[in-house]
Design a protein around this motif. Sequence first.
Motif, PDB file in Angstrom:
ATOM      1  N   THR A   8      50.901  25.774  71.503  1.00 10.98           N
ATOM      2  CA  THR A   8      52.026  24.908  71.842  1.00 10.98           C
ATOM      3  C   THR A   8      51.671  23.445  71.596  1.00 10.98           C
ATOM      4  N   ASP A  12      58.662  28.657  69.330  1.00 12.06           N
ATOM      5  CA  ASP A  12      57.568  28.840  70.281  1.00 12.06           C
ATOM      6  C   ASP A  12      57.894  29.971  71.255  1.00 12.06           C
ATOM      7  N   GLU A  13      57.414  31.155  70.949  1.00 11.75           N
ATOM      8  CA  GLU A  13      57.592  32.340  71.804  1.00 11.75           C
ATOM      9  C   GLU A  13      59.052  32.575  72.196  1.00 11.75           C
ATOM     10  N   GLN A  40      58.747  26.524  74.380  1.00 15.42           N
ATOM     11  CA  GLN A  40      58.324  27.754  75.053  1.00 15.42           C
ATOM     12  C   GLN A  40      58.912  27.805  76.458  1.00 15.42           C
TER      13      GLN A  40
HETATM   14 MG    MG Z   1      52.190  28.115  74.432  1.00 13.47          MG
END
Ligand code: MG
Lengths: 318, 252
Positions: B47, B165-166, B89
């Motif tokens: 991240t 991000d995820e 995220q």
């Molecule tokens: Mg992360």
Amino acid sequence: MKRSEWLFLVALLAALALVPLLASNLVINFLVTALIVALAALGWNILGGLGGQISFGHAAFFGTGAYVTELLQLRLGANAWAAAVAGIAAGALVGLAIGAAVFRARLRGSYFALVTLAFAEVLRILANALDVTGGASGLLLPLQPGAAHFQFDQRSVFAWIGIACVGAVLLLTRHMMNSRFGAHLAAVRENEDAARALGVDILATKLRAITLSAAITAAAGVFYVQYFLYLDANIGYGTWISIEALLAAIIGGVGTMAGPLIGALALHGLGELTRGFAGSITGIDLVIFGLLLVAAIAFAPAGIVGAWKRYVGGRRNA
Amino acid sequence: MSGGDAMLEVSNISRSFGGVRALGGLSLSVAQGSITGLIGPNGAGKTTMFGVISGFVAPDTGSVTYRGADITREPAHLRARRGIARTFQIVQPFAGLSVGENIAVGSYLRHAKPSEARARAEAVARRVGLGAMLDQPASALTVSGRKRLELARALATEPDLLLLDEVLAGLNPSEIRDILPVIHDIRASGVTILMIEHVMQAVMALCDDIFVMAQGRMIAEGKPDAVCRDPQVIEAYLGHGAAARMQEAGNA
Ligand SMILES: [Mg+2]
Ligand SMILES: Nc1ncnc2c1ncn2[C@@H]1O[C@H](COP(=O)(O)OP(=O)(O)O)[C@@H](O)[C@H]1O
């Protein structure tokens, strides 16, 4: 904003426009004062309500509008209307300058609030000390009735001009809320990181907002001086107008269109009533304002407009 | 991966937070038109790496080059204008705004006219499956809805490079099955994607290339199947000695 809300505002302004035809000078005086506060609060609401940057120092803009208008007429013999425009422009410029200093330093929340208060206080102390602003004895604008001088024999004309100004600012606010700038301002208020990721220039957005906000509040200052013809540092740059602009917007309903106007009327209505009942106690209206704010935050965090919407919504669902 | 077709070149990036070295001098590149995966255990620095690429985290050393331009010191909003969009995220909705208004903030980047921006926002909402929620407050969305909103807002900026991000984390298998085609479709429309993902099934299905990070370092890169067999990667995920144990188990 919803149609019904807009219709309500138009009806309210129309009703206010009828008041001068029916009422006494005392009532018109009340109305004009409330309209001046409403205008200042509408300015405050752009930055504080829509932009989420709570200012304690909008007196800096109100006072600048008032002083520049009065000084240009007194010292340079400028035409009142030209001076009014210059007063509004000067207020906007002071807004831009304070914004550049404060937002560049990334001050937010209570820091922002306190620094704006400090700026207004510095201006108040300067205006109180300097000769050009008349020092502690203040400035009196000579009585010169006539439309060319932005002065009127009849108070009702001031009331109508005030209503027109409030209406114009409401239109401007609505247009702004529906524009890209309005979307950016809301995004900055809600979440600066997310806004940046979507290409929003945070600093530019805040600077635009404070400049516009300051211009509108400066217009309230211009209007004040043309109506009352007297100005001193505690009126122009005093904390009273910072507080009333903020209170009217918050009690009316932060970030809503109608909030500042309704808040100003409610605040002044209550202020007059308490002065009527307990006029001998100095500062009683401030006590009432404080209680009102506590009550608003405790029971109606979305202000009068928010509480009304909830009430109407609840009845509709019932 | 090397060569002139890299859209994004990140080289020798390091960044510390106080005493913690989150990124220890690592590089990666993303080929135009690809879906590139960035994987690694929690705390690896993925991240933070996204922060460096999108302009939210200033690196201590190294450079970020996008389409030949050095953007290492460029503010985040200018990178968005260049065509780099990211999701967070930890989702960052504009909680006080409706779903449609949230997405429109993104579409205003390319469309100044409110009617156009709103129309684009609506189209994007339909594309990610939020078409029915436009007037709902963003705060009323479920976890899966919020992930979709992150994706929708980023997409609405009409990016050339999309950093995810995820976006699949916290979704159940059927929700993941619903959203995989959306990501496929985004790439098919010409958008280059760099995605951080823990869901290996998705990584294997989607990615052309994969970079693997652990403790602020790049420990492997390559095609998905090769990376999965890499002993260093297995150790990073399953612990020291895991690769050898698997080898033994395989031989036995
Ligand atoms: Mg992360
Ligand atoms: N803003 C920050 N301040 C302090 N430490 C941070 C910050 N951002 C990340 N870190 C640290 O950097 C390391 C990498 O974090 P992160 O990039 O979120 O990893 P990942 O996304 O791979 O799980 C972690 O140890 C984390 O605690």
